[in-house]
Scaffold this motif. Sequence first.
Motif: not given
Lengths: 282, 342
Positions: B135-155
């Motif tokens: 569920q975590f992976k799925q929600r993270l993917a959804e939030l990344s898509e909605l918020l356009d997080l992409g490369p931000l998470l690793k910085k």
Amino acid sequence: MTSDERRRTKDERAGLAFFGLPGKYAALLRRAMGLMLEYRASIVIWMLTGVMPLVMLAVWYALAESGPIGSYSQNDFVSYYLLLTLVRQLTNVWVIWELDYEIRHGDLSIKLLHPINPIHEYIASHLADKVFRLWILIPLAFLAWWLFPTLHYDFTPLTVTLWLVAMVVAWLLRFLSQYCFGILAFWISQALTLNEMWFAAMLMLGGVVAPLDLFPAPVAAVANYLPFRFMLSFPVEILLGRLSTADLMLGSLTMLGWLVFLVMLYRWLWSKGIRQFSAFGA
Amino acid sequence: MPNQPPIYVEHLCKYYSVHQKEPGLIGSIKSFVRRRYTEVKAVDDVSFTIGAGEIVGFLGPNGAGKTTTLKVLSGLLYPTRGIARVLGFTPSERQPEFLRQITLVMGQKQQLSWDLPAIETFLVNAAIYEIPEAQFKQRLAELSELLDLGPLLKKQVRKLSLGERMKCELAAALLHRPQVLFLDEPTIGLDVTMQTRIRQFVREYNERYGATIILTSHYMADVTALCRRVIVIDHGKLLYDGDLHTLAEKIAPHKLIRVEFAQPLNGQRLEDYGEVISAREQRAALLVPRDATPEVAARMLAQLPIADVTIEEPPIEDVITRVFEQAAHARAERGEEDVDDE
């Protein structure tokens, strides 16, 4: 029944629920380790600030040149203070600064929105710090062992086991007492100052300024039952081999008594503190 | 408790005893001898009910009591009097089951670990909220898509810009997919593009998951874009609870006519048509009563050399300001002291 009346929240009832948290601790520890790696240079510097025992060693070593002081020869002082340095490094605690800051700046609110007691994050970051310190201290301990062949300790299965337990309790006593002072920040702005006084008492009565059995008899008698002894001196005393079995047992019981007391004090203060915080917020 | 509204507030009061001190040395000595306390009514007898899936805007000047109300609803503060119920829980009891279903995002406060990448805090939150890995992976993917997080998470969080950080904060606050969101000034300090992005995200989140949302903001654009219903709070009191546009029509029964002239006016008086707000060179703006607007506009088009005309609602800011002015007037008439509270 108005909302202000005594309705005890979950915090006010519990306040320490270690059991059932292994998964959460794993995650907290993982993040804490990450942070420790970021701070590794700072940690080394902080370790260097804990050298007062070595300073006292220099003093007593010089004083004992013409002959033993009490029952401590020069070699005894070296054995005592090197071990005390190790104990001090491995039981160090800094939570009061974080807690005081977060309470007075309102940052604690963020933590209170999570369904987990804030204390666990602080414990995790302290544990990560210990892991890092062990990396440095274990080689140093072997180095000291090699440099000072006349070091004398009493290693038996009993003493080593007891020492490990006493180390954990020593850290808990230091952590919980600092945490309790930190909780006072819900009410007063000088919690850090009070802690400084507590720390000074620990240096005096915890065996840093002098081994406790070098104190005058009446002072030593009182000091043996105060919590400060069990924050630093008692683990050293165990491995030094100067305590009879009866003394060891009495000391262990007193140590556990103080632990129980501090746990209860923490729970009581925390429930009061949360109530205060929820009255005024930040 | 399926039939209860998610948010229920009745006669909510939150009073503080604040120590009053006169300025200066004499004041310090006086307060040392005898402390004087005044009671600040941060929230004073507020009642409202919010249904599932609603997005409601809280409007009010600084110190009005908006943030205090949100803090009561999220359990950080307990009420002095009155009832607050969220999802059937009493917030101040701070039960884990309650905390797992709500989130409070405060624009200025952050939960992300400063020196680590945002993903590290996400992982901790996943453990704290007991979100299974899949569920975590799925929600993270959804939030990344909605918020356009992409490369931000690793910085590292401290290396992100304010807008990027805010997006990551929002994601961290929503990983556990709360049903009730309290957003306190979520777009403060952000540039226009980012504000729009956040607004779109909030709307999407509401549409996808049916979350109930209370939003406070100084930016009317946030409220106009997202909230059909607003609750106006000032000095702790609830001034208005209802449709935003109805409020505008009630308080400001005018429309704004903007005109651009093809040539300078030849002796015609603009005042004949309505209240002149501005008149500069070839442009002018007039306030005209709503009902009269079509008739006045027609007259102006017939009688004046107009090159361009627009008819607008008055700015919502003006409407709200007027609401506060009326409230202040009412307080003055009642003889209440205007205490500058925070």
